[in-house]
Write an enzyme that holds these catalytic residues in place. Structure first.
Site, PDB file in Angstrom:
ATOM      1  N   ASP A  13       0.812  -1.232   0.000  1.00  0.00           N
ATOM      2  CA  ASP A  13       0.000   0.000   0.000  1.00  0.00           C
ATOM      3  C   ASP A  13       0.839   1.273   0.000  1.00  0.00           C
ATOM      4  O   ASP A  13       0.406   2.302   0.502  1.00  0.00           O
ATOM      5  CB  ASP A  13      -0.948   0.049   1.222  1.00  0.00           C
ATOM      6  N   LYS A  16       2.377   2.115  -5.078  1.00  0.00           N
ATOM      7  CA  LYS A  16       3.054   1.566  -6.273  1.00  0.00           C
ATOM      8  C   LYS A  16       2.224   1.807  -7.522  1.00  0.00           C
ATOM      9  O   LYS A  16       2.755   2.105  -8.580  1.00  0.00           O
ATOM     10  CB  LYS A  16       3.273   0.055  -6.128  1.00  0.00           C
ATOM     11  N   GLY A  40      -4.150  -4.106  -4.442  1.00  0.00           N
ATOM     12  CA  GLY A  40      -5.136  -3.078  -4.753  1.00  0.00           C
ATOM     13  C   GLY A  40      -4.367  -1.826  -5.102  1.00  0.00           C
ATOM     14  O   GLY A  40      -3.801  -1.183  -4.232  1.00  0.00           O
ATOM     15  N   HIS A  41      -4.268  -1.524  -6.392  1.00  0.00           N
ATOM     16  CA  HIS A  41      -3.481  -0.378  -6.818  1.00  0.00           C
ATOM     17  C   HIS A  41      -4.390   0.756  -7.253  1.00  0.00           C
ATOM     18  O   HIS A  41      -5.123   0.636  -8.228  1.00  0.00           O
ATOM     19  CB  HIS A  41      -2.533  -0.790  -7.956  1.00  0.00           C
ATOM     20  N   GLN A 222       2.215  -5.898  -3.346  1.00  0.00           N
ATOM     21  CA  GLN A 222       2.541  -6.027  -1.910  1.00  0.00           C
ATOM     22  C   GLN A 222       3.829  -5.257  -1.590  1.00  0.00           C
ATOM     23  O   GLN A 222       4.084  -4.238  -2.216  1.00  0.00           O
ATOM     24  CB  GLN A 222       2.648  -7.510  -1.502  1.00  0.00           C
TER      25      GLN A 222
END
Ligand code: IMP
Length: 427
Positions: A13, A16, A40-41, A222
């Site tokens: 988080d 990225k 989750g980007h 991650q």
């Protein structure tokens, strides 16, 4: 050819997605090489916000080739939903390539992920319950099913029959109902048909791009602290988000990886369980959590918040080969009187400068802090290093000194435009 690996250098988080999207503008290829829809980007541009989970962040630019490489575990149903969601929002013109060697996540993986968490009780990992661990475990156990099988109805039938027999025994053992072969087969064979046009040998594609001299961006998911090998085991994910894992997980030679950009927040966050030496709570944590919108993209869980931990960051630099840093969410710290940076730990009276291997030790370390004066100014509109308040400039310089890495980007807000680049490192 130029390759740049973007890795999360903390517990995930870090932003990225934003940096990959930003650097994607000048790349020819964007590759996701590990993890799955546990990621989750979040990407914001033109006043719109997108949350990507398994699709690479270059998807918004029709000129970019997006690769989902062999090291990923892909949930076919979720991947198609994600694509459909993007198409509904007008992202229709894209190039996507899915590795025939990537493994797939099936419904029993999600059920088993939930069950293992439940049975672990207070030792639970706090997974995203997306079936990621069980899918990688099947891969290692050589009972996984790959994309190449999924898109061939006969191969899929045989693979699913063999694996489901074992998985149903496991489900029964854990007190759950077995799954019906026909139901899964019928549903997933249709997904296979939809995914087939995207499938190829992505290692071959990458070799062609390398030979052409393309710019290739590897988008880590991650963070290094969640690495199966180097992270805070067992509170980790089931793949390796380090620079070192990229060649294996994408089928290219290690010699192509020479630049690794570590993405780090100006502070630290973590979701799920596990030790977190610089964790803070109370009003200060709430201030940072609310300003940084620190809630999970996938699970919406509030994230745990702490000061920047340069022991952990240095460790990430070493095991992941980070040579550059991108400092994210820098604006969140505005308004704090004082800001702390952890520069070493004390354990049983002794100074330690690296992450201990056991959770017990990591739980007991006492972070040692440098306290730096904060700044009050709103920095969200800053466009250069020189425009930053002196205390903010000093904060960046201190991080560089403590981590022996150059800060080449800092970010002062969610928009693409709020990204300040200090050096042209992706040539
Ligand atoms: P899993 O990857 O779902 O098995 O979860 C294992 C650990 O990794 C949990 O602590 C998750 O919260 C964490 N995790 C997995 N993916 C991400 C991510 O993209 N960002 C942050 N944490 C993650």
């Amino acid at each position: 050819m130029s390759a740049l690996v973007v890795v999360g250098s903390q517990w995930g988080d870090e932003g990225k997605g934003k940096i990959t999207d930003y650097l994607a503008q000048e790349s020819d290829v964007v590759v996701r090489s590990q993890g799955g829809n546990n990621a989750g980007h979040t990407i914001t541009f033109g006043g719109e916000k997108f949350a990507l989970r398994s699709i690479p962040s270059g998807i918004f630019n029709p000129k970019i080739k997006n690769v989902m490489a062999n090291g990923m575990v892909i949930n076919p149903k979720q991947m198609l939903e994600e694509l459909h969601g993007l198409e509904e929002r007008g992202i229709k013109d894209y190039q996507l390539f899915v590795s025939n060697r990537a493994h797939i996540v099936l419904p029993y993986h999600e059920l088993l992920d939930g069950a293992y968490e439940q049975f672990k009780g207070d030792k639970k990992i706090g997974t995203t319950k997306r079936g990621i661990g069980p899918a990688y475990a099947d891969k290692a156990n050589r009972i996984g099913i790959r994309i190449a099988d999924l898109i061939d109805p006969e191969a899929f039938k045989n693979a699913l029959k063999a694996t489901l027999t074992i998985k149903n025994m496991e489900l029964k053992m854990l007190g759950m109902d077995p799954l019906d072969f026909d139901t899964i087969y019928k549903e997933y064979v249709e997904y296979g048909k939809k995914i087939k046009p995207f499938v190829c040998d992505t290692s071959l594609l990458l070799e062609e791009e390398i030979e052409k001299g393309s710019k290739i961006l590897f988008e880590g998911a991650q963070g290094v602290m969640l690495c199966l090998d180097h992270g805070t085991y067992p509170y980790v994910t089931s793949s390796s988000p380090t620079g070192a894992s990229v060649p294996l997980n994408s089928g290219i030679a290690p010699r192509y990886i020479n630049n690794v950009l570590g993405i780090c927040k100006a502070y630290t966050t973590r979701v799920g369980e596990g030790p977190f030496p610089t964790e803070i709570d109370g009003e200060l944590a709430t201030y940072i959590r609310e300003r940084g919108h620190e809630y999970g993209t996938v699970t919406k869980r509030p994230r745990r918040v702490g000061w920047l931990d340069c022991v952990a960051l240095n460790y990430a630099r070493r095991v992941s080969g980070i040579n550059y840093l991108s400092l994210m969410l820098f604006d969140v710290l505005s308004g704090l009187k004082e800001i702390k940076i952890c520069y070493e730990y004390k354990l049983d009276g002794k100074t330690i400068k690296t992450m201990p291997a056991t959770l017990e030790e990591l739980q007991r370390v006492e972070p040692q802090y440098i306290t730096m004066p904060g700044w009050d100014e709103d920095i969200t509109k800053v466009t250069s290093f020189d425009e930053l308040p002196v205390n903010a400039q000093n904060y960046i310089r201190k991080i560089e000194e403590l981590t022996k890495s150059e800060v080449v980007i800092f970010s002062v807000g969610p928009d693409r435009l709020q990204t300040i680049r200090l050096k042209d490192f992706f040539k």
